[in-house]
Design a protein around this motif. Structure first.
Motif, PDB file in Angstrom:
ATOM      1  N   ALA A 104      -9.053   3.992   3.998  1.00 30.67           N
ATOM      2  CA  ALA A 104      -8.828   5.232   3.241  1.00 30.67           C
ATOM      3  C   ALA A 104      -7.844   4.956   2.101  1.00 30.67           C
ATOM      4  O   ALA A 104      -7.074   3.996   2.143  1.00 30.67           O
ATOM      5  CB  ALA A 104      -8.290   6.314   4.167  1.00 30.67           C
ATOM      6  N   ALA A 138      -7.225  10.018   3.191  1.00 27.01           N
ATOM      7  CA  ALA A 138      -6.172   9.511   4.063  1.00 27.01           C
ATOM      8  C   ALA A 138      -6.609   9.688   5.506  1.00 27.01           C
ATOM      9  O   ALA A 138      -7.133  10.742   5.874  1.00 27.01           O
ATOM     10  CB  ALA A 138      -4.859  10.253   3.822  1.00 27.01           C
ATOM     11  N   ASN A 139      -6.442   8.651   6.295  1.00 24.47           N
ATOM     12  CA  ASN A 139      -6.642   8.788   7.737  1.00 24.47           C
ATOM     13  C   ASN A 139      -5.321   9.135   8.415  1.00 24.47           C
ATOM     14  O   ASN A 139      -5.292   9.890   9.369  1.00 24.47           O
ATOM     15  CB  ASN A 139      -7.206   7.497   8.328  1.00 24.47           C
ATOM     16  CG  ASN A 139      -8.659   7.266   7.930  1.00 24.47           C
ATOM     17  OD1 ASN A 139      -9.454   8.218   7.877  1.00 24.47           O
ATOM     18  ND2 ASN A 139      -9.014   6.031   7.640  1.00 24.47           N
ATOM     19  N   PHE A 140      -4.266   8.590   7.870  1.00 21.29           N
ATOM     20  CA  PHE A 140      -2.930   8.854   8.415  1.00 21.29           C
ATOM     21  C   PHE A 140      -2.236   9.843   7.493  1.00 21.29           C
ATOM     22  O   PHE A 140      -1.942   9.527   6.346  1.00 21.29           O
ATOM     23  CB  PHE A 140      -2.130   7.558   8.524  1.00 21.29           C
ATOM     24  CG  PHE A 140      -2.634   6.657   9.614  1.00 21.29           C
ATOM     25  CD1 PHE A 140      -1.953   6.566  10.815  1.00 21.29           C
ATOM     26  CD2 PHE A 140      -3.804   5.933   9.454  1.00 21.29           C
ATOM     27  CE1 PHE A 140      -2.423   5.757  11.830  1.00 21.29           C
ATOM     28  CE2 PHE A 140      -4.289   5.115  10.457  1.00 21.29           C
ATOM     29  CZ  PHE A 140      -3.591   5.024  11.657  1.00 21.29           C
ATOM     30  N   ILE A 141      -2.001  11.025   7.999  1.00 26.32           N
ATOM     31  CA  ILE A 141      -1.389  12.071   7.194  1.00 26.32           C
ATOM     32  C   ILE A 141       0.085  12.144   7.575  1.00 26.32           C
ATOM     33  O   ILE A 141       0.404  12.372   8.740  1.00 26.32           O
ATOM     34  CB  ILE A 141      -2.039  13.435   7.483  1.00 26.32           C
ATOM     35  CG1 ILE A 141      -3.573  13.340   7.442  1.00 26.32           C
ATOM     36  CG2 ILE A 141      -1.476  14.500   6.551  1.00 26.32           C
ATOM     37  CD1 ILE A 141      -4.173  13.292   6.074  1.00 26.32           C
ATOM     38  N   PRO A 142       0.986  11.967   6.622  1.00 20.96           N
ATOM     39  CA  PRO A 142       2.400  12.115   6.997  1.00 20.96           C
ATOM     40  C   PRO A 142       2.692  13.566   7.351  1.00 20.96           C
ATOM     41  O   PRO A 142       2.016  14.469   6.858  1.00 20.96           O
ATOM     42  CB  PRO A 142       3.144  11.707   5.727  1.00 20.96           C
ATOM     43  CG  PRO A 142       2.150  11.807   4.617  1.00 20.96           C
ATOM     44  CD  PRO A 142       0.786  11.660   5.208  1.00 20.96           C
ATOM     45  N   HIS A 165      -5.126   6.417   1.011  1.00 18.99           N
ATOM     46  CA  HIS A 165      -3.696   6.451   1.295  1.00 18.99           C
ATOM     47  C   HIS A 165      -3.252   5.164   1.977  1.00 18.99           C
ATOM     48  O   HIS A 165      -2.245   4.549   1.610  1.00 18.99           O
ATOM     49  CB  HIS A 165      -3.392   7.672   2.175  1.00 18.99           C
ATOM     50  CG  HIS A 165      -1.944   7.932   2.385  1.00 18.99           C
ATOM     51  ND1 HIS A 165      -1.423   8.243   3.608  1.00 18.99           N
ATOM     52  CD2 HIS A 165      -0.909   7.923   1.529  1.00 18.99           C
ATOM     53  CE1 HIS A 165      -0.119   8.414   3.488  1.00 18.99           C
ATOM     54  NE2 HIS A 165       0.212   8.239   2.250  1.00 18.99           N
ATOM     55  N   GLU A 166      -4.016   4.707   2.949  1.00 16.39           N
ATOM     56  CA  GLU A 166      -3.673   3.486   3.664  1.00 16.39           C
ATOM     57  C   GLU A 166      -3.858   2.262   2.764  1.00 16.39           C
ATOM     58  O   GLU A 166      -3.103   1.283   2.837  1.00 16.39           O
ATOM     59  CB  GLU A 166      -4.526   3.343   4.926  1.00 16.39           C
ATOM     60  CG  GLU A 166      -4.119   4.286   6.052  1.00 16.39           C
ATOM     61  CD  GLU A 166      -4.697   5.683   5.897  1.00 16.39           C
ATOM     62  OE1 GLU A 166      -3.972   6.568   5.397  1.00 16.39           O
ATOM     63  OE2 GLU A 166      -5.853   5.916   6.249  1.00 16.39           O
ATOM     64  N   ILE A 189       4.017  17.113   7.081  1.00 19.33           N
ATOM     65  CA  ILE A 189       4.421  17.852   5.885  1.00 19.33           C
ATOM     66  C   ILE A 189       4.987  19.209   6.305  1.00 19.33           C
ATOM     67  O   ILE A 189       4.807  19.646   7.437  1.00 19.33           O
ATOM     68  CB  ILE A 189       3.255  18.073   4.902  1.00 19.33           C
ATOM     69  CG1 ILE A 189       2.130  18.892   5.560  1.00 19.33           C
ATOM     70  CG2 ILE A 189       2.718  16.761   4.383  1.00 19.33           C
ATOM     71  CD1 ILE A 189       1.104  19.382   4.581  1.00 19.33           C
TER      72      ILE A 189
END
Lengths: 655, 655
Positions: free
Chosen positions: A149, B328-332, A151-152, B334
């Motif tokens: 993805a 994004a697979n990993f969402i920080p 972001h990664e 928020i």
């Protein structure tokens, strides 16, 4: 009357030629501000500092009477801009000492110090690793074979380049990331900022902008504010600028300002003032260097604890009353825009950590810059600003204290005092024939005296026997006439002491022939002695408490915005610093801004600064039983106890 | 006409007695929404789902003709609220199946699962260590002996209690910290949130509020959205609620919704819908439990990748087209407010990490909950929602895939299908005399069939020989009349097949006597078979690719919002799951929400989830050469290849 008020007047400022239309009755200082023209002003327009002088070339105006102009100035149509109203179209000339460009000269002569700092980072004392970086990436776009993805993908790319185990991305960046990456074929500039152990993706932009990354380091003093513009890609300082802290008309020192803010519910106003000053400096630097404010990603501030509290509008009330504590000594990095600072809207604001309510990040910066925290031998560090902070110690221990020195050595509270800018006398001596030799910054006509010049003046007056050990003029002519002759006890030459508006005064520069008369008054001398006495008393308390003798000191570092050249011998002569061999004394200039820049350029330096702030032991002088005694004893030249200053005793005995 | 429109009408809703005044001509569904009354509605008011039934007790109305009401219902003044306009003052009755309170029952029967999860955390599988905590501190105020600044004082106190090496404080908290601490004598409740490795001071409040800390875990499905209200201080689930995903009228599956959003520039609208659904669930839960929204500090979401993208308005376009990647697979974590979620304005929103565009955080939650990632033996996990995701593996490796199962087992696309709420048939069998035995959730009159009931129905129709291996009704009476008799080939008893509006249909519940007629149509059966075929084909592809045989499977876990009781044997009978001994098959319910809750209560669980998401290998079925073949082969009951289902072959041969 009503009609007059409604009339519009055009004011033209020479030599820039800038014009502005204002309603009749507008104050000239305000008109200048609106035009973007900087006029020196300490008092903020209240008419008592006399710094905002301007020449009326033509046009009608109304000026309040003031004692701050000489008859000569009045004849030449010099007015105080803050006390003058515009009544018609006008042309005025802004004297050269106001103009920002002249401080360029200060920067040039200061350049070796900038390169030193760059050098320190490059030499590996601290690894070059700025708090905010712009990195350019040409990433491979996702494919059927590589589903990572966006972001990664970005994180992987960043981590290939830099050490960033803990990362964070703001929601807005996350939202726009994918479409942005696609729009530019995955070729992006990423701005990353270090927030403690966390690395934040501050901004992602299409294309390569990694060569446009600037920062402003700011030394926020109680009296003066100094800003350096730094190119983060090259670790170089490209311009500097300074101004007076415009909070100054709420009080000379920060204790008075806190009191004022409390009584008048004016903490917001206090923040607006200092943030305004910082913004003005940033805009001035950026405009002059043709840098887009968007390309300034970082502001780093070193200042005393109160100034940092004002800047961020943190609760500063208990700084001035028991138990004398800060809201925060360690300020986490914040979005600069949240404090009202106008750089890139996602840029970060860092503050150097404080030690205590009276020992701030400026002193931590000084310890960092002088590296006394790494040395085996004992060092003494003294930073002379509105307060005189003192640090003593070595790599194993550090103690510190703060005295209210007052802003005399910053040019405030001294009749012809000024900050170390163009036209300031920074070097002065009395020659054998009694004439005064001096050097003004920028080699222009002198318009005032800055810290190093004041130190010279005090020492020269003392060593020439023109003032006695209490600081009083030893006028040996008649008092009451226009000129009282004094004779140097060193050379036997006559000197000019006269009776001025504020009592006796000593003439440093004769007026006329395009020169402004510059004098030093008895009140100025008293202020300067009080300042140095405060510093020396603080030094004594720390040395007594730790049982360190003068002979134990391996290095003495004197910091402050004195000017470029400071005669360290004079600091001993007047009894500001202990009487150590001169080769041990180092004038280190503005270590507050130097330390701020070092931290800006290296995360390791920030960690070092944090460790220094954490480990320093603070001595509270206000509650210390011996401080007042020491202060009283130090209110002599050099001291009541001459045995503490054997070299001065020897030198003055010769006279 | 104009006059009529301007007329105000009062609508009273029974049994709540709530009233609202609306202009004449207002649609009844809208009036209900405005009153805060929840009516089931899948289609969002377009009149084609037939769920928003309401009874008119008195008053004038205008209703569009619809085929979705039976003659009986029409006689009893049942209307579709979305197709009915208010023309006068009215009284209407909201049927019990709409009312939120009835889902309380689901919660109670589900309670053992909640305690299991709490138990898992307590038992030390995962340490109880919630993502957001409220801690109460009684700190010693600063004194002359203890100058520690307030901010550092707070950090010291926090670090004495919890592990928090990297801390962060927001600017607004920092600004108010000191005056707040002073106002309450340093007795404060601190809300801390974990953001990756960073611990954030989210809020500081005077006094002790540490017993009021709630979270909502949300399973965001393509068709249904389920929310659990969790007391973070006790690690207990205190209420649950569910609704249909109101994006549903933009498309049954998320691929269609992404297409719709792209074509109509409706990504904002898509976000508004799902955020609105989540907010409705949160408000419903909070209101019912009398919890202040300010006391909800956390929302955690598990959903497929597309739903998370919709929720946060991330770019979802490439989820549906090559190269099929997520933003994004990993969402920080928020600030929940930034996504429009209405809890504490500084509360945090967490999303479980995804594996790929078609395998989301809901599946990661499933792997976490079933703990197949810790087992030595090979497990199979299948989650049946609108998509059927399948995971195969053990502690050393995990592979996964996703098939578009369609929402049939979630009650959508099935004439009398519904989500597992009050009145849904969740268990069904055909007894020897041909009568239908069933159990409805909440033991109320049945109003539809949920997933587990549909699974039972399909299996029972098949094992009774009422449908053949292709799923077609084996009507052995005459077609064309009102009733066609079918005979169970198992028991010889007659069953009710009739010709309905949509072709042949099988009657499960007879209408009249206060009962609604409930049938299953040929189209329903075809949908259900397609669903199960998609899942089984995905299982086959993973097993073939990893050379895992049916006998190698040590555990098979079936997840989904089926209902409380699922007959796992039926999942094998219809060929949804491989033919393993029944004791190896475990129905694990909604593991998406279960996993979300586990993560909510333990940072270690979040780390485990992240590791799962990172390590799983994704198989893209759309580009897989064997998937379509496997899907076609699985479009039989149980399969074209009976050798894959020896136990089913045996059982059906007996008939």
């Amino acid at each position: 009357m009503e009609q007059t008020k409604k009339k519009k007047c055009v004011v033209r400022f020479e030599p820039s030629g800038l014009k502005i239309e204002v309603p009749a009755g507008t104050v000239l200082l305000e008109a200048a501000n609106k035009t973007g023209i900087y006029l020196s002003s300490i008092c903020g327009g209240d008419g008592y500092c006399g710094k905002c002088k301007i020449v009326i070339d033509q046009g009608q105006f109304q000026s309040k009477p003031t004692a701050l102009l000489t008859p000569n100035e009045m004849r030449e149509n010099v007015v105080l801009a803050c006390q003058t109203k515009v009544l018609s179209d006008m042309t005025v000339t802004v004297p050269r000492f106001h103009t920002l460009e002249t401080s360029q000269i200060l920067m040039d002569s200061d350049a070796h110090r900038f390169s030193d700092i760059g050098g320190e980072v490059e030499a590996g004392v601290f690894k070059f690793d700025p708090l905010v970086q712009k990195l350019y990436f040409e990433m491979a776009p996702p494919s059927v074979q590589d589903h990572t993805a966006d972001h990664e993908r970005l994180y992987l790319a960043i981590r290939e380049r830099i050490d960033a185990p803990v990362m964070q991305t703001g929601f807005r960046i996350l939202q726009k990331l994918s479409s942005m990456l696609q729009s530019c074929g995955y070729k992006v500039t990423v701005t990353i900022g270090r927030r403690g152990e966390t690395t934040e993706v501050i901004e992602v932009e299409a294309g390569n902008h990694s060569d446009r990354n600037f920062a402003v380091a700011v030394d926020i003093g109680t009296t003066t504010v100094v800003a350096h513009l730094v190119d983060l890609t090259k670790a170089t300082t490209i311009d500097t600028e300074a101004t007076y802290n415009s909070q100054i008309n709420f009080g000379d020192d920060y204790i008075r300002r806190i009191m004022y803010a409390e009584e008048n519910n004016a903490f917001d106003e206090m923040q607006n003032r200092i943030v305004g000053d910082v913004n003005n400096l940033i805009v001035t630097l950026a405009t002059r260097q043709k840098i887009d404010l968007q390309d300034i990603t970082t502001v780093i501030c070193a200042g005393n604890t109160a100034m940092v509290h004002f800047l961020l509008n943190l609760d500063a009330r208990r700084i001035r009353r028991e138990p004398y504590v800060a809201s925060a000594n360690f300020i986490p990095p914040i979005r600069a825009a949240k404090a009202g600072i106008k750089i890139n809207e996602r840029g970060l604001l860092y503050c150097l950590p404080s030690v205590a309510a009276y020992v701030g990040g400026d002193i931590v910066a000084g310890v960092l810059t002088t590296r006394i925290y790494t040395k085996k031998g004992i060092s003494l560090f003294a930073d002379i600003g509105t307060n005189g902070e003192v640090v003593l110690g070595n790599r194993d221990w550090l103690v510190c204290a703060s005295s209210s020195a007052g802003p005399a050595f910053e040019g405030s509270g001294v009749k012809h005092g000024m900050r170390a800018g163009a036209g300031a006398i920074e070097k002065l001596s009395i020659s054998d024939d009694g004439s005064i030799e001096f050097k003004a910054i920028g080699d222009t006509k002198p318009i005032g005296i800055c810290g190093s010049g004041l130190l010279d003046t005090l020492a020269e007056l003392f060593t020439n026997g023109i003032i006695d050990r209490t600081g009083r003029f030893k006028a040996n002519g008649q008092v009451g006439g226009t000129a009282i002759l004094a004779v140097s006890s060193r050379t036997g030459s006559p000197c000019h002491i006269s009776e001025g508006e504020d009592g006796l005064q000593f003439r440093l520069v004769e007026g006329g022939d395009g020169h402004q008369e510059i004098v030093i008054t008895q009140a100025d001398i008293n202020n300067l002695i009080r300042s140095k006495a405060g510093v020396f008393a603080a030094i004594r308390v720390l040395m007594e408490s730790t049982q360190i003798k003068t002979k134990d000191l391996e290095g003495v570092y004197l910091a402050g915005g004195f000017g470029n050249f400071l005669n360290v011998a004079h600091a001993v002569t007047i009894g500001m610093l202990p009487d150590v061999p001169l080769e041990k004394i180092h004038f280190v200039g503005n270590t507050s801004i130097a330390g701020a820049k070092t931290v800006l350029l290296s995360r390791k330096a920030l960690k070092a600064a944090e460790k220094i702030a954490q480990s320093m032991t603070y001595f509270d002088l206000m509650s210390h039983p011996k401080y007042m005694d020491e202060f009283v004893r130090a209110n002599f030249l050099p001291h009541t106890d001459l045995s503490l200053f054997p070299s001065v005793k020897l030198a003055t005995e010769k006279i």
